[in-house]
Motif scaffolding. Structure first.
Motif, mmCIF file in Angstrom:
data_model
loop_
_atom_site.group_PDB
_atom_site.id
_atom_site.type_symbol
_atom_site.label_atom_id
_atom_site.label_comp_id
_atom_site.label_asym_id
_atom_site.label_seq_id
_atom_site.Cartn_x
_atom_site.Cartn_y
_atom_site.Cartn_z
ATOM 1 N N UNK A 1 0.831 -1.202 0.000
ATOM 2 C CA UNK A 1 0.000 0.000 0.000
ATOM 3 C C UNK A 1 0.868 1.255 0.000
ATOM 4 N N UNK A 2 0.492 2.194 -0.853
ATOM 5 C CA UNK A 2 1.217 3.457 -0.943
ATOM 6 C C UNK A 2 0.395 4.542 -0.239
ATOM 7 N N UNK A 3 0.879 4.994 0.912
ATOM 8 C CA UNK A 3 0.130 5.981 1.682
ATOM 9 C C UNK A 3 0.548 7.412 1.366
ATOM 10 N N UNK A 4 1.749 7.585 0.810
ATOM 11 C CA UNK A 4 2.296 8.924 0.601
ATOM 12 C C UNK A 4 1.396 9.816 -0.233
ATOM 13 N N UNK B 1 -4.546 14.874 0.732
ATOM 14 C CA UNK B 1 -5.334 15.397 1.847
ATOM 15 C C UNK B 1 -4.746 16.712 2.374
ATOM 16 N N UNK B 2 -3.408 16.799 2.367
ATOM 17 C CA UNK B 2 -2.744 18.039 2.808
ATOM 18 C C UNK B 2 -3.114 19.193 1.878
ATOM 19 N N UNK B 3 -3.081 18.927 0.570
ATOM 20 C CA UNK B 3 -3.444 19.958 -0.414
ATOM 21 C C UNK B 3 -4.886 20.406 -0.210
ATOM 22 N N UNK B 4 -5.795 19.441 0.026
ATOM 23 C CA UNK B 4 -7.208 19.781 0.261
ATOM 24 C C UNK B 4 -7.358 20.638 1.517
ATOM 25 N N UNK B 5 -6.638 20.264 2.573
ATOM 26 C CA UNK B 5 -6.711 21.012 3.828
ATOM 27 C C UNK B 5 -6.201 22.438 3.636
ATOM 28 N N UNK B 6 -5.096 22.595 2.892
ATOM 29 C CA UNK B 6 -4.561 23.937 2.630
ATOM 30 C C UNK B 6 -5.573 24.775 1.857
#
Length: 519
Positions: free
Chosen positions: A493-496, A502-507
């Motif tokens: 599984x690739x979590x990166x 998700x970080x981009x969405x949060x920003x």
């Protein structure tokens, strides 16, 4: 400075569009005179930035303004403005013919003249000390156009049915023009004389800087031979793919490590051409995993960067190759369902474009085969027959023969995959199953099932460029006595990527909240 000279502001006479009497090869508008003299000066001064600006922007601007439907002025008309410099005149003619091919339909004589010009230009590069620095874009365009014009000539020559007697006489007279051996010899000579293979080997050992300098020479030397040799590896791959010789094509590209960012990736046209033909060759050699990996990388790259190329003259070609590579990716994943190799963005785009068709391709009925045929015909290179026609026999068109042969071989491979879909379905359900039980499920006898299982093993394995056997199987197995045991292959599984998204969405949410003014 050339970049600050606005050709649209140059004085325009009433007859500057085409000259006094339509197209006059000896008529040179003032804007073009200025362009030629500035370009010549910057080439002599080795000013790569200014050369690039003039080549990539000013040349297109002048073409759109004065030469939309006509050639540029002849080389004889501009020679006086550049001190009759032999090398510059060869470069100018190369651009002249490229413009002709792009905007008009070249005559047979012009096709032959273009071949002669390439012969002269490459002979100068190979045999004389060329003290120039040219932009990588221009050097790539030379190799790319050389191969394109060879392909175009082969297609033109293969349409014999409606040739005039004059055209047939010219084809007989100039039978060495765009000869396949001549084309391959020039590209191979550029590779060998440039010593690019040795340069790339020394670079791996830290003894040379080629990629770090983008191929340019900052010690007073020339980049022309080195970079032409480098791009010729991609040119050779393309030619061999057009001929249907995929093994040799991939062998020619071996010096270039496409798993790393190299000079080939700096020029978008070179990058796309290299990966498109690399992926297609691997598809035809059943190395589906290699093809999927590289298609995934280039499609993600185009998705992220295509907006920066909207003003480029190559933008339409970029979009076309993008669509063709999605079609080839759909074929690869239908024959080798390795969706885990795809980035989520690419997978979403693929499902949007070909999701429904891929589902039908899994059925392997007449409709499924028709879709394989459709996608292959849309996405494959324009195959060529390089041999000259027999003038003694009745003249017929044979320009589709090479394509039909490659399509036939491809569909034959698809039909051989038909039984494998059933095996794959059962292997995904069971971790162990007896041969007798699986034979009963598939409604075949045990010897036939063993043959099918051997076929599965054969079709899901291929030989790589180093001669090693590699597996393309998404589900693998081994036989222990009369029991089939499925090898458990859990994907890592690739979590990166998920966290980055998700970080981009949060920003984005935080930025939107910052814009809200609270009363």
């Amino acid at each position: 400075m050339a970049s600050t000279y606005d050709y649209d502001d140059a004085p325009t006479r009433h007859d500057e569009q085409t000259g006094p009497d339509g197209y006059d090869p000896n008529f040179v508008p003032d804007s073009v005179k200025s362009f030629i003299t500035h370009l010549y000066r910057h080439i002599r001064e080795r000013n790569v930035y200014e050369i690039y600006e003039m080549y990539e922007i000013s040349f297109q601007t002048l073409s759109d303004r004065f030469f939309k439907d006509s050639p540029w002025p002849s080389v004889d008309a501009v020679a006086n403005y550049v001190d009759n410099d032999h090398v510059f005149c060869l470069l100018y003619r190369e651009m002249w013919f490229r413009h002709l091919y792009a905007r008009l339909s070249p005559t047979l004589k012009q096709r032959i003249d273009s071949w002669d010009n390439y012969c002269s230009l490459f002979q100068v590069v190979l045999n004389e000390a060329v003290n120039m620095q040219l932009p990588n874009q221009w050097l790539w365009d030379m190799v790319d156009e050389f191969v394109y014009q060879f392909q175009s000539f082969c297609q033109y020559r293969a349409k014999m049915k409606n040739k005039t007697e004059q055209e047939i006489a010219l084809l007989r007279q100039f039978d060495q023009a765009w000869n396949v051996y001549g084309v391959l010899n020039f590209l191979q000579a550029l590779v060998e004389k440039s010593m690019i293979i040795q340069i790339l080997e020394r670079e791996k050992e830290g003894l040379e800087q080629f990629t770090a300098t983008d191929g340019y020479d900052y010690n007073g030397g020339s980049n022309v031979l080195k970079v032409l040799g480098y791009f010729s590896t991609v040119g050779l791959l393309r030619v061999h793919c057009l001929l249907g010789d995929y093994h040799t094509g991939l062998k020619c590209l071996l010096p270039v490590d496409i798993s790393q960012q190299g000079v080939y990736a700096i020029v978008i046209g070179s990058y796309i051409t290299a990966i498109y033909h690399y992926g297609f060759a691997n598809l035809m050699l059943r190395r589906y995993v290699d093809a999927i990996r590289e298609f995934n990388k280039i499609l993600l790259y185009i998705y992220k960067t295509k907006q920066y190329h909207q003003k480029s003259s190559q933008y339409e070609q970029i979009l076309k190759k993008n669509e063709q590579m999605y079609a080839l990716l759909a074929i690869c994943l239908s024959l080798c369902p390795q969706v885990k190799l795809l980035d989520e963005t690419v997978n979403a785009q693929l499902r949007e474009k070909y999701g429904e068709k891929m589902a039908r391709m899994q059925r392997y009925d007449d409709e499924g085969f028709a879709i394989y045929d459709e996608l292959f015909s849309y996405a494959c290179p324009k195959f060529i027959t390089p041999s000259a026609p027999s003038f003694e026999e009745p003249l017929v068109n044979y320009n589709q023969d090479a394509y039909r042969l490659q399509l036939k071989l491809f569909l034959y491979e698809v039909k051989q995959q038909q039984l494998l879909s059933g095996v794959r379905t059962f292997l995904k359900v069971y971790s162990t199953i007896s041969i007798g039980k699986l034979a009963n499920y598939m409604e075949v006898d045990e010897p036939t099932l063993r043959t099918i299982l051997m076929t599965y093993k054969h079709k899901t394995h291929a030989v790589d460029s180093e001669g090693k056997t590699i597996s393309n199987a998404d589900v693998d197995f081994y036989i222990d006595d009369d029991m089939i045991r499925v090898v458990d292959t859990k994907p890592v599984r690739q979590y990166g990527d998920y966290f980055l998204r998700q970080i981009v969405k949060l920003e984005g949410v935080i930025n939107n909240m910052d814009r809200i003014k609270l009363e």
